[in-house]
Design an enzyme around this catalytic site. Structure first.
Site, mmCIF file in Angstrom:
data_model
loop_
_atom_site.group_PDB
_atom_site.id
_atom_site.type_symbol
_atom_site.label_atom_id
_atom_site.label_comp_id
_atom_site.label_asym_id
_atom_site.label_seq_id
_atom_site.Cartn_x
_atom_site.Cartn_y
_atom_site.Cartn_z
ATOM 1 N N CYS A 143 -3.956 0.310 11.284
ATOM 2 C CA CYS A 143 -3.945 -0.127 12.690
ATOM 3 C C CYS A 143 -2.536 -0.009 13.264
ATOM 4 O O CYS A 143 -2.353 0.402 14.414
ATOM 5 C CB CYS A 143 -4.434 -1.573 12.810
ATOM 6 N N GLY B 43 -11.577 2.739 -5.874
ATOM 7 C CA GLY B 43 -10.210 3.185 -5.648
ATOM 8 C C GLY B 43 -9.699 2.996 -4.234
ATOM 9 O O GLY B 43 -8.602 3.446 -3.910
ATOM 10 N N HIS C 294 -11.062 5.405 6.192
ATOM 11 C CA HIS C 294 -10.280 6.642 6.308
ATOM 12 C C HIS C 294 -10.897 7.721 5.436
ATOM 13 O O HIS C 294 -11.375 7.450 4.336
ATOM 14 C CB HIS C 294 -8.813 6.422 5.914
HETATM 15 P P1 DGP Z 1 -7.407 4.879 -0.604
HETATM 16 O O1 DGP Z 1 -7.000 4.770 -2.035
HETATM 17 O O2 DGP Z 1 -8.662 5.750 -0.421
HETATM 18 O O3 DGP Z 1 -7.531 3.532 0.075
HETATM 19 O O4 DGP Z 1 -6.251 5.686 0.097
HETATM 20 C C1 DGP Z 1 -5.214 5.114 0.827
HETATM 21 C C2 DGP Z 1 -4.200 6.205 1.048
HETATM 22 O O5 DGP Z 1 -3.336 5.797 2.096
HETATM 23 C C3 DGP Z 1 -3.316 6.493 -0.159
HETATM 24 O O6 DGP Z 1 -3.586 7.827 -0.623
HETATM 25 C C4 DGP Z 1 -1.891 6.371 0.343
HETATM 26 C C5 DGP Z 1 -2.051 6.302 1.843
HETATM 27 N N1 DGP Z 1 -1.119 5.410 2.512
HETATM 28 C C6 DGP Z 1 -0.940 4.089 2.230
HETATM 29 N N2 DGP Z 1 -0.019 3.578 3.069
HETATM 30 C C7 DGP Z 1 0.365 4.586 3.895
HETATM 31 C C8 DGP Z 1 1.290 4.668 4.970
HETATM 32 O O7 DGP Z 1 1.961 3.705 5.353
HETATM 33 N N3 DGP Z 1 1.428 5.883 5.571
HETATM 34 C C9 DGP Z 1 0.705 6.969 5.190
HETATM 35 N N4 DGP Z 1 0.909 8.123 5.847
HETATM 36 N N5 DGP Z 1 -0.193 6.934 4.177
HETATM 37 C C10 DGP Z 1 -0.348 5.747 3.540
#
Ligand code: DGP
Length: 110
Positions: free
Chosen positions: A7, A92, A99
């Site tokens: 968000c 996971g 997303h």
């Molecule tokens: P999941 O494991 O499916 O919940 O994937 C979450 C993904 O989000 C993980 O691959 C890393 C990414 N991620 C987490 N925090 C951030 C962030 O602050 N910025 C970006 N660009 N990606 C993020």
């Protein structure tokens, strides 16, 4: 939700580069890429996971899928990609704002 990292990205708080945007969804690079192409597409509105998104917001769901297809076209050399929603902690999921991961071994060279 102010305690939700995605968000806060959607609101522009961190200045994250957006690779694409529609009325209901945005896309940006995964911070921890697992493949040469690793992008995330998220609905602008907060839903916990794809199950909640499907139940509540068909417009945002379509935007997520269409934006993913467009990004795959733009960022991969052959249009092939994985379209993945980790759903639930035991699958996971670590960020509880729905997303899609867009994953490809075939980046577009330019
Ligand atoms: P999941 O494991 O499916 O919940 O994937 C979450 C993904 O989000 C993980 O691959 C890393 C990414 N991620 C987490 N925090 C951030 C962030 O602050 N910025 C970006 N660009 N990606 C993020």
């Amino acid at each position: 939700m102010t305690d939700c990292i995605f968000c806060r990205i959607v609101s522009g708080e961190f200045g994250t580069e957006l690779l694409g945007e529609t009325e209901h969804a945005v896309a940006f690079r995964d911070i921890n890429p697992e493949m040469p192409v690793h992008l995330l597409v998220v609905p602008k509105k907060h839903y916990r996971d794809i199950t909640d998104l499907v139940a509540a917001d068909a417009d945002a769901l379509i935007d997520v899928a269409q934006l993913a297809a467009r990004l795959a076209e733009e960022h991969t050399s052959d249009g092939s990609y994985k379209f993945l929603f980790n759903t639930g902690e035991n699958a996971g999921q670590t960020v509880f704002h729905a997303h899609a991961h867009i994953l490809s071994q075939m980046p577009k060279s330019n």
